[in-house]
Structure formats: C-alpha cells, structure tokens
Design a protein around this motif. Structure first.
Motif, PDB file in Angstrom:
ATOM      1  N   THR A  21       0.866  -1.184   0.000  1.00  0.00           N
ATOM      2  CA  THR A  21       0.000   0.000   0.000  1.00  0.00           C
ATOM      3  C   THR A  21       0.896   1.224   0.000  1.00  0.00           C
ATOM      4  OG1 THR A  21      -0.100  -0.014   2.414  1.00  0.00           O
ATOM      5  CG2 THR A  21      -1.892  -1.133   1.224  1.00  0.00           C
ATOM      6  N   PRO A  22       0.451   2.358  -0.553  1.00  0.00           N
ATOM      7  CA  PRO A  22       1.299   3.554  -0.543  1.00  0.00           C
ATOM      8  C   PRO A  22       1.612   3.986   0.884  1.00  0.00           C
ATOM      9  CG  PRO A  22      -0.499   3.813  -2.098  1.00  0.00           C
ATOM     10  CD  PRO A  22      -0.785   2.570  -1.330  1.00  0.00           C
ATOM     11  N   ARG A  23       2.874   4.281   1.108  1.00  0.00           N
ATOM     12  CA  ARG A  23       3.337   4.703   2.447  1.00  0.00           C
ATOM     13  C   ARG A  23       3.079   6.199   2.597  1.00  0.00           C
ATOM     14  NH1 ARG A  23       4.615   6.339   6.824  1.00  0.00           N
ATOM     15  NH2 ARG A  23       6.653   6.182   7.853  1.00  0.00           N
ATOM     16  N   ALA A  24       2.294   6.576   3.621  1.00  0.00           N
ATOM     17  CA  ALA A  24       2.002   7.973   3.912  1.00  0.00           C
ATOM     18  C   ALA A  24       2.294   8.222   5.375  1.00  0.00           C
ATOM     19  CB  ALA A  24       0.539   8.307   3.590  1.00  0.00           C
ATOM     20  N   LEU A  25       2.337   9.479   5.745  1.00  0.00           N
ATOM     21  CA  LEU A  25       2.577   9.820   7.140  1.00  0.00           C
ATOM     22  C   LEU A  25       1.408   9.332   7.988  1.00  0.00           C
ATOM     23  CD1 LEU A  25       4.020  13.417   6.904  1.00  0.00           C
ATOM     24  CD2 LEU A  25       5.240  11.324   7.388  1.00  0.00           C
ATOM     25  N   VAL A  26       1.739   8.450   8.929  1.00  0.00           N
ATOM     26  CA  VAL A  26       0.671   7.881   9.753  1.00  0.00           C
ATOM     27  C   VAL A  26       0.063   8.941  10.648  1.00  0.00           C
ATOM     28  CG1 VAL A  26       0.140   6.116  11.474  1.00  0.00           C
ATOM     29  CG2 VAL A  26       1.796   5.638   9.669  1.00  0.00           C
ATOM     30  N   GLY A  27       0.886   9.860  11.147  1.00  0.00           N
ATOM     31  CA  GLY A  27       0.398  10.887  12.055  1.00  0.00           C
ATOM     32  C   GLY A  27      -0.302  12.034  11.380  1.00  0.00           C
ATOM     33  N   GLN A  28      -0.408  11.988  10.058  1.00  0.00           N
ATOM     34  CA  GLN A  28      -1.019  13.106   9.336  1.00  0.00           C
ATOM     35  C   GLN A  28      -2.515  12.870   9.198  1.00  0.00           C
ATOM     36  OE1 GLN A  28       0.477  13.625   5.473  1.00  0.00           O
ATOM     37  NE2 GLN A  28      -0.465  15.606   5.130  1.00  0.00           N
ATOM     38  N   SER A 153       4.001  -2.854   3.543  1.00  0.00           N
ATOM     39  CA  SER A 153       3.420  -4.188   3.511  1.00  0.00           C
ATOM     40  C   SER A 153       3.222  -4.643   4.951  1.00  0.00           C
ATOM     41  CB  SER A 153       4.333  -5.169   2.763  1.00  0.00           C
ATOM     42  OG  SER A 153       3.813  -6.488   2.832  1.00  0.00           O
ATOM     43  N   PRO A 154       1.980  -4.798   5.389  1.00  0.00           N
ATOM     44  CA  PRO A 154       1.752  -5.213   6.784  1.00  0.00           C
ATOM     45  C   PRO A 154       2.388  -6.592   7.037  1.00  0.00           C
ATOM     46  CG  PRO A 154      -0.274  -4.437   5.756  1.00  0.00           C
ATOM     47  CD  PRO A 154       0.729  -4.590   4.662  1.00  0.00           C
ATOM     48  N   LYS A 354      14.832  -0.565  -1.712  1.00  0.00           N
ATOM     49  CA  LYS A 354      15.281  -0.350  -0.344  1.00  0.00           C
ATOM     50  C   LYS A 354      14.269  -0.982   0.605  1.00  0.00           C
ATOM     51  CE  LYS A 354      18.338   2.138  -2.371  1.00  0.00           C
ATOM     52  NZ  LYS A 354      17.832   1.903  -3.725  1.00  0.00           N
ATOM     53  N   VAL A 355      14.745  -1.783   1.541  1.00  0.00           N
ATOM     54  CA  VAL A 355      13.885  -2.555   2.434  1.00  0.00           C
ATOM     55  C   VAL A 355      14.137  -2.130   3.865  1.00  0.00           C
ATOM     56  CG1 VAL A 355      13.209  -4.868   3.178  1.00  0.00           C
ATOM     57  CG2 VAL A 355      13.965  -4.501   0.833  1.00  0.00           C
ATOM     58  N   SER A 356      13.068  -1.891   4.609  1.00  0.00           N
ATOM     59  CA  SER A 356      13.156  -1.626   6.045  1.00  0.00           C
ATOM     60  C   SER A 356      12.053  -2.396   6.744  1.00  0.00           C
ATOM     61  CB  SER A 356      13.024  -0.128   6.335  1.00  0.00           C
ATOM     62  OG  SER A 356      11.744   0.332   5.973  1.00  0.00           O
ATOM     63  N   HIS A 357      12.234  -2.641   8.028  1.00  0.00           N
ATOM     64  CA  HIS A 357      11.278  -3.417   8.815  1.00  0.00           C
ATOM     65  C   HIS A 357      10.933  -2.618  10.062  1.00  0.00           C
ATOM     66  CE1 HIS A 357      11.728  -6.987   6.287  1.00  0.00           C
ATOM     67  NE2 HIS A 357      13.028  -6.744   6.305  1.00  0.00           N
ATOM     68  N   LEU A 358       9.845  -1.868   9.988  1.00  0.00           N
ATOM     69  CA  LEU A 358       9.356  -1.078  11.107  1.00  0.00           C
ATOM     70  C   LEU A 358       7.886  -1.399  11.333  1.00  0.00           C
ATOM     71  CD1 LEU A 358      10.945   2.417  10.304  1.00  0.00           C
ATOM     72  CD2 LEU A 358      11.734   0.767  11.993  1.00  0.00           C
ATOM     73  N   THR A 359       7.526  -1.560  12.576  1.00  0.00           N
ATOM     74  CA  THR A 359       6.130  -1.806  12.907  1.00  0.00           C
ATOM     75  C   THR A 359       5.327  -0.526  12.745  1.00  0.00           C
ATOM     76  OG1 THR A 359       6.523  -1.320  15.231  1.00  0.00           O
ATOM     77  CG2 THR A 359       6.807  -3.605  14.522  1.00  0.00           C
ATOM     78  N   LEU A 363       6.441   3.354  13.084  1.00  0.00           N
ATOM     79  CA  LEU A 363       6.207   4.304  12.004  1.00  0.00           C
ATOM     80  C   LEU A 363       5.429   5.517  12.504  1.00  0.00           C
ATOM     81  CD1 LEU A 363       5.289   1.930   9.038  1.00  0.00           C
ATOM     82  CD2 LEU A 363       7.394   3.215   9.335  1.00  0.00           C
ATOM     83  N   ARG A 364       4.432   5.256  13.344  1.00  0.00           N
ATOM     84  CA  ARG A 364       3.634   6.366  13.863  1.00  0.00           C
ATOM     85  C   ARG A 364       4.486   7.294  14.723  1.00  0.00           C
ATOM     86  NH1 ARG A 364       0.137   3.510  15.597  1.00  0.00           N
ATOM     87  NH2 ARG A 364      -1.409   3.691  13.945  1.00  0.00           N
TER      88      ARG A 364
END
Length: 639
Positions: A21-28, A153-154, A354-359, A363-364
C-alpha cells in the motif's frame, strides 16, 4: 514471510506486491475533502450561466464570451484549480482596489491575458493559493517530496523505489499501479542507457533490467533435456569507457570554461586541452550513433553531465537523443568518477529496492516526531485583509530626474575608478548641468562624502585630484559629513553628537590615504596660496614647493648613497675577518718511494710517512689541508 534484501524492483515477489500500500505519514490527518460546488442561481428561461462564478447569468452568448475574458472569471478559475473557493464580483472588486497597479479594464485582449504581471497573477502571488492543497485543515504540513517513494506491507515491511523509474507525468497516487505494471515481463527485456561524463572521463552502457519473456526458455527446454540456466536480473549489453585530457591540473574546470571566463589561452597545455575536448565530443557522438538502434529501444536514459557537457548528447544536428525526450533522467544520488565500476554501482542502486522493517507503532512515532520538527505554516490572511497589506510606493521620478541620476552615477563611478580621460570628456559635456565642480553629492546616491574631490582623494587617484585642483579649482575646504569616519564607515552616534567647533571638521586632505595625493594638495598650496585657506580650513599642513621637493629628493639620494656605502664597508670588514680566521698549515712534500736493498744491514730509526703532517687533525682540518696542497700543486703546474 521472509523476503530477500536484494530485491529488484522489476522482479518483486508476487506475494509481496499484492500486499503493498502507498506509504504515507501515519500521524497526518486525512486529506481535505474537495470544496463543495458553489450554489448556482437558477438562470432565466432564455439566459446563460457560469458554473464557476457565483450568480453570473447572461442574456446571450456574446455577453457570456465577454464574461469568460474578464479578470473575475479568470481569478475564480485559477482559485478553484488551486483548491480555493470562488468569490463574488463585489469581493473581487475589493481585492483589485487594494492593489498598487491593476489592469485598466476587465475585458482583456489575448496579449493581456498572457501577461504575467496582471491583476489576477498579482492577487494569486499575494494570497499564494497554490499551497492551499498542501496545507490540511489543522495547519500541519505534508512531508516534502524525496528521491524515494515508499510502500508499506503489513505488518512490518517497507519497500522504497526511486521516483525516477516512473514516467514523469505519473501522479503519486498512481505509483503503486505503475510498480505492479513494472513486474510484467517484456520481450527482449527492459533496456536502459546510462552515461557518465566528468573531467574528461566518459563511461556509457546499455543494460537490461528485469525479466525476459519465457518464450525463448520454453523453446530451449523442448530441444534439450537439461533446463537452461536462468539469466541474471540485470545484464550489461554494451559498455564503453575512455578518457581525454580536458581538465587543468590543480585548478579544475575545463579549458572551454576558462577560455570563456578569461579569454583564450595560448599555451601548449591549453591547445592540448581544447583538442581533448573536441576529441571527447566526437568520440561520444560517434558512440551514440553506433548505439542508436539500442538507444531507441531503451525505456530510460540516465545522463550525468555538467551544463556544458550535456550539450554533447543533445541539441546538435543529427542527434540521437532529442532535447525534450521523456525518457531522459538524471541520477537521483551523487556519483563518482565515470568508470565501468561506477556504472555498475549506479545500476544496482537504481534497480535495487530499499527494504526496512518497522512496525506500525514505530512508524507512527517516527512520523509524529518528523511532523513536530517541521516549521508551522503561517496562517493565511483573509481575502479582505489584502487591502491593508500595502507597501509604500517609491516616489515616481520624471524623465529629467532619471537622466540626472544616471549622470551622477556615471560621474561617481569614473572618479572612484580613476578613469581620467573619460572623466574629462564627460565633464566638458555635463559639468554645468550637474551644478559645477563644487556641487554637493545628492543624498539619494547613498554616498556620505560631500564633494567629488573628496571621492577622488579617498580613492587614491593623484592624477584625478591634480586635475580637479589645478584645472577645475575644486574647493578643498568643503567639510566631510560628521557621520563619515576615517576608514570609510559610519559613526553610530553621529546624529546625536554636538556640532564641533569651526575648523575641526574633516576635509578632502584628511581623507587622502596615499602620500602622492597629499603631495598634490601641498603643491597646489605652494603654487596658488591665494586660492583657498590651505593651512586653516583645508587642513593642509605645509606647502610643497619645487625647491623643497628637490631638497627632499636629494636627501633621499644621499640617504640611499650612505646606505650603499655602509653596505660596502660592512662587506669589506666581513671579507677581512674571513681572511684572518683562516689557518695556514704547513704542507709537506709527499715522501719519495723508498727502495729496500735486496740484502745487507738496515739503518736504525723510522721513516716519516705522508701522514705524519696531518696526524691528529679532525676530518675537516684534513680536508682543508688537502685543498691547500692541491692548490699549490696547481700553481706549480701553471708556472
């Protein structure tokens, strides 16, 4: 689900792509809903209406066409496209009334519509509605665009892809669909062209990225029992590197840039560098012509070059790559010296995801901290507030005033630069119009000196000062303004200081920084003592007549002559001391070879050898004795 860390953006696993899914600012907060359409007024049975402007109705088509050319309609159209709301005609009239310079009428011609300095664009630049779509309701800002766009990707996997890989006209909302379309195989594979040029080094390659269609593999499997080996995801099809001498050693920059800045150099190295630049350009264009077929099949063309080197690839007769080609890209990251290894690194950097692994919690927290670090946007003023935001108008000058100002600027420039001959010609034409030689410098120039003579004296141009004093009879008693200090600066408390007593104000002589300029004042005081109060108000200390000047020159000559004589005497004393300090050692004759008798008794006692005279001396003394011995031998030979 485990993923590889070296993921090719054209060969992503299908199970991963389906969950992105498109990555957007979670806090926005969610984006603002589009503004509702303005309420429309029901037109008359035979009337026409405007869907943009509020309550605009027309009796016929001609009136409607006139409305479409008005500033009010154009303003509402641009505001709606920027995310704002349309305004009524009375509100627009208030906005236009607050401007300094508005258009003369609402119905503008085509040429006036295309002018970027009209009332509509002026209002838009003041209100800055173009940023309304980027500012949510609560005043927070969106993250600025970066070179990478991210997909989530969840539950805890993020994939980053360079935006340069997508078509230029792709909106951010369509990046995910473009990424999925990039996973499809292409017959022959996707091709890229990559070129690097800098400092006379060139590296170019035609590469294949992504998968190849499986039809050829199926044909091979029917003919052979063993399955063929899988081809790599990226492959270099063509490559070429070469180097030419174009850069000046330890100074940087190409020879052509140096020629444009300082003129064409005539050294041998400059000619070699010019030849190298021409040869490099010809080599690259010949290579592009040889690779023309492959370049036409490429999906992307990456070029790293300076502004001057970029002309090698584009905008010439018979060019392979057109200037407006939509495939052209620049590398979105820094690159090093153009080599084949650097091309390979750039290729892997572009195609590797580029790969990262953040919950989601991490991210929030990361997004909230980032949004808190952004500067808060300034509140947008209301539309009627534009009337109060008015800058003071600068006074309009007449044509005559502009001409006078231009003359003063030219005069001060020539005096400060010491251009005497142009200054004389200019003063013969314009001197009387400017008020004469003793006219005070106007305040609008910003110059804190009062007269032209003071400008020339402080600039240190003795020839200009002599011309002003002797030929034009400039007044040396004009005082310098109080705010002017010796070093050319401004005194901080000059306005509050009390007026000094008469005769204590600084003059042009006090501003002179060189002895030659001060001598000009003193000579003029000696030749024409009745012109001005030289030794009083003008602050000239004394007159410098020809006799005094000759006397001063004679003293200088005598002083120099005495110094030369003292130098000779000192050198003579040093030579005498060197001679007296030399130690003369006796030089012994070399011993003759002694023949031993074949038989018989030997005499008692020892024989003095050749080393008896220098025995016990230091190595330095021995060397000195040896030199004396050789010198005497040479003198003997000369006799």
């Amino acid at each position: 689900m485990a993923h590889r860390y070296n993921l090719n953006v054209f060969c992503l696993p299908s199970e991963l792509v389906d969950t992105l899914t498109p990555r957007a600012l979670v806090g926005q907060p969610p984006p603002r809903e589009p503004s509702p359409p303005p309420p429309t007024v029901a037109p008359l049975a035979s009337a026409k209406g405007c869907n943009i402007c509020l309550g605009a109705t027309f009796a016929d088509v001609d009136e409607q066409r006139v409305h479409f050319r008005t500033d009010w309609h154009r303003y509402n159209v641009k505001i709606r496209l920027s995310g704002g709301n349309a305004i009524t005609e009375s509100a627009f009239a208030q906005l236009v009334g607050g401007l300094e310079d508005s258009l003369s009428g609402s119905a503008s011609s085509d040429d006036e519509i295309s002018d970027e300095s009209d009332a509509v664009n002026t209002l838009l630049s003041k209100i800055n509605y173009t940023s309304l779509s980027d500012v949510p309701e609560d005043g927070t800002l969106k993250a600025p665009l970066t070179a990478l766009t991210w997909f989530h990707s969840p539950p805890s996997t993020q994939i980053g892809v360079y935006r340069m890989l997508f078509p230029l006209d792709t909106p951010p909302s369509a990046y995910l669909s473009e990424l999925k379309a990039m996973q499809a195989t292409v017959e022959g594979g996707r091709k890229w062209a990559m070129f690097l040029v800098a400092g006379g080094h060139f590296a170019g390659a035609i590469v294949r990225v992504g998968r190849i269609s499986d039809e050829q593999d199926e044909v091979v499997q029917t003919r052979k029992r063993k399955p063929p080996k899988s081809k790599p995801e990226t492959e270099v099809l063509e490559h070429k590197t070469f180097h030419r001498y174009t850069t000046r050693k330890k100074q940087g920059g190409s020879q052509s840039i140096n020629d444009n800045a300082k003129g064409a150099a005539i050294s041998a190295g400059a000619m070699l560098r010019r030849y190298g630049e021409q040869a490099l350009r010809d080599d690259i264009r010949n290579l592009l012509r040889d690779w023309a077929e492959d370049i036409h099949e490429c999906e992307r063309i990456f070029i790293r070059a300076s502004v001057s080197n970029r002309r090698i690839f584009l905008d010439y007769e018979g060019c392979v790559i057109s200037k407006g080609d939509g495939r052209l890209r620049t590398f979105p990251f820094p690159t090093r010296r153009p080599t084949q290894a650097e091309l390979a690194r750039c290729l892997q950097e572009l195609v590797r995801a580029k790969v990262s692994h953040l919950t989601e919690e991490a991210l929030r927290a990361q997004d909230e901290a980032y949004l808190a670090s952004l500067p808060k946007p300034k509140p947008l003023p209301a539309q009627p507030a534009l009337e109060s935001v008015e800058k003071p108008k600068p006074p309009r000058l007449t044509k005559e005033e502009e001409i006078v100002r231009e003359k003063w600027n030219r005069l001060l420039d020539m005096v400060s630069k010491g251009r005497l001959e142009p200054l004389k010609a200019f003063w013969e034409r314009e001197g009387q119009d400017l008020g004469g030689i003793d006219a005070l410098i106007p305040e609008w120039t910003g110059d804190r000196r009062a007269s032209i003579l003071q400008v020339a004296a402080q600039a240190g141009h003795d020839a200009v000062v002599q011309w002003l004093l002797f030929d034009l009879h400039a007044d040396p008693t004009t005082p310098v303004p109080l705010a002017w200090t010796k070093d050319g600066g401004m005194e901080s408390d000059a306005s509050d200081a009390e007026a000094p007593p008469a005769g204590s104000r600084r003059t042009a002589y006090d501003l002179a920084r060189s002895r030659a300029v001060r001598d000009v004042f003193r000579r003029c005081a000696a030749d024409h003592p009745d012109w001005w109060d030289w030794f009083g108000i003008a602050h000239v200390p004394s007159a410098l007549s020809k006799e005094k000047e000759e006397e001063r020159d004679d003293k200088k000559k005598q002083r120099r002559k005495g110094l030369r004589e003292k130098m000779r005497e000192r050198e003579a004393r040093e030579r005498e001391q060197e001679r007296s300090s030399e130690v003369v050692f006796p030089v012994e004759e070399p011993p003759k070879a002694k023949k031993e008798p074949p038989s018989g008794p030997q005499k008692l006692g020892g024989s003095s050898g050749s080393t008896d005279g220098i025995a016990g001396l230091t190595p330095e003394m021995r060397a000195k004795v040896e030199r004396e011995r050789r010198a005497r031998a040479a003198e003997a030979r000369l006799r």
